[in-house]
Design an enzyme around this catalytic site. Structure first.
Site, mmCIF file in Angstrom:
data_model
loop_
_atom_site.group_PDB
_atom_site.id
_atom_site.type_symbol
_atom_site.label_atom_id
_atom_site.label_comp_id
_atom_site.label_asym_id
_atom_site.label_seq_id
_atom_site.Cartn_x
_atom_site.Cartn_y
_atom_site.Cartn_z
ATOM 1 C CB SER A 17 -0.846 -0.004 1.268
ATOM 2 O OG SER A 17 -1.395 1.276 1.509
ATOM 3 C CE1 TYR A 19 -4.069 -2.395 4.886
ATOM 4 C CE2 TYR A 19 -3.331 -0.127 4.708
ATOM 5 C CZ TYR A 19 -3.756 -1.289 4.113
ATOM 6 O OH TYR A 19 -3.862 -1.364 2.744
#
Ligand code: BGC
Length: 261
Positions: A149, A162
């Protein structure tokens, strides 16, 4: 130019029954690969997805669904073994499965932490290990693609674990690429920005948030899953044969634009 075809290649995609993973499976199958996606929660959905894709274009590759929970090392190993059982080999392993809890450091519980890290990072680590062992046993080159990401680099307040897991994935890509390069194994990271997938359901359902994001993204819109899937299919192909130990950021320019704020 070297071909971007994946004809004859066998690919595992974790978390491949929905979202970005499903788009990767679709792009790869259209490029000729035989793909196996894993599912945990929804076997019917996974089977339906594989069926639809195979109906859609029978001349290309195929997609099959396999029951595996990537947070369990034995299941990740079974996913690799399934590729070998069905097709006799494995060429590409995509660590795509990922979740987020959207909790800050102060809010995060032990169970949030364990859940996110075991799927996003432990699953990817042992996926890379199982795939690499298979490539070496076959004596063939192989590709490991880690779907990370922009948040492998870019903090996202309120999504602490995350970001931690994706930062770990960034180093997994680099470390493993350096360890395995001489064995003909490439390891590449892909860092999507905002994508229209189930992980972003709340954002995409809120017109104000969508407008704000579209405004912040230089290319002007949240990505479709296919825009990520097509890049992954290319990276898996021989046309990307000199690419390893790095992350390809596929974010419409979002992260660079944020540096100018
Ligand atoms: C996160 C999304 C977020 C996007 C852009 C992704 O990695 O999963 O929740 O919208 O990054 O910030």
């Amino acid at each position: 130019m070297t071909s971007t075809s994946l004809k004859g290649k066998v690919m595992d995609v974790t978390g491949g029954a929905t979202g970005i993973g499903a788009a990767i499976a679709k792009s790869a199958a259209l490029a000729g690969a035989n793909v196996i996606v894993d599912y945990v929660v929804n076997p019917q959905q996974a089977a339906q997805f594989a069926h639809n894709l195979n109906e859609w274009d029978r001349r290309n590759g195929s997609v099959e669904a396999f029951d595996a929970d990537v947070s369990k090392v034995a299941d990740v190993q079974a996913l690799v073994a399934e590729a070998v059982r069905r097709y006799g080999r494995l060429d590409v392993f995509v660590n795509n499965a990922g979740i987020e809890t959207r909790h800050s450091l102060l809010e995060t519980t032990e169970s949030d932490y364990d859940k996110v890290m075991s799927i996003n990072l432990k699953g990817a680590f042992f996926g890379a290990q199982a795939a690499a062992r298979q490539f070496i046993a076959q004596g063939t080159p192989g590709v490991i693609i880690n779907i990370s990401s922009v948040h492998e680099d870019w903090p996202m307040p309120g999504n602490a674990v995350y970001c931690l897991s994706k930062g770990g994935m960034r180093m997994l890509t680099r470390n493993v690429a350096v360890e395995l390069g001489k064995k003909g194994i490439r390891v590449v990271g892909v860092a999507p920005g905002a994508v229209n997938t189930p992980i972003n359901t709340d954002t995409v359902a809120d017109p104000d948030k969508v407008a704000k994001l579209n405004e912040a993204i230089p290319l002007g819109a949240i990505a479709t899953p296919e825009q990520i899937g097509d890049v992954v299919a290319f990276l898996a192909s021989d046309a990307a044969s000199y690419l390893t130990a790095t992350t390809v950021v596929v974010d419409g320019g979002l992260m660079q634009a944020s540096l100018g704020l």
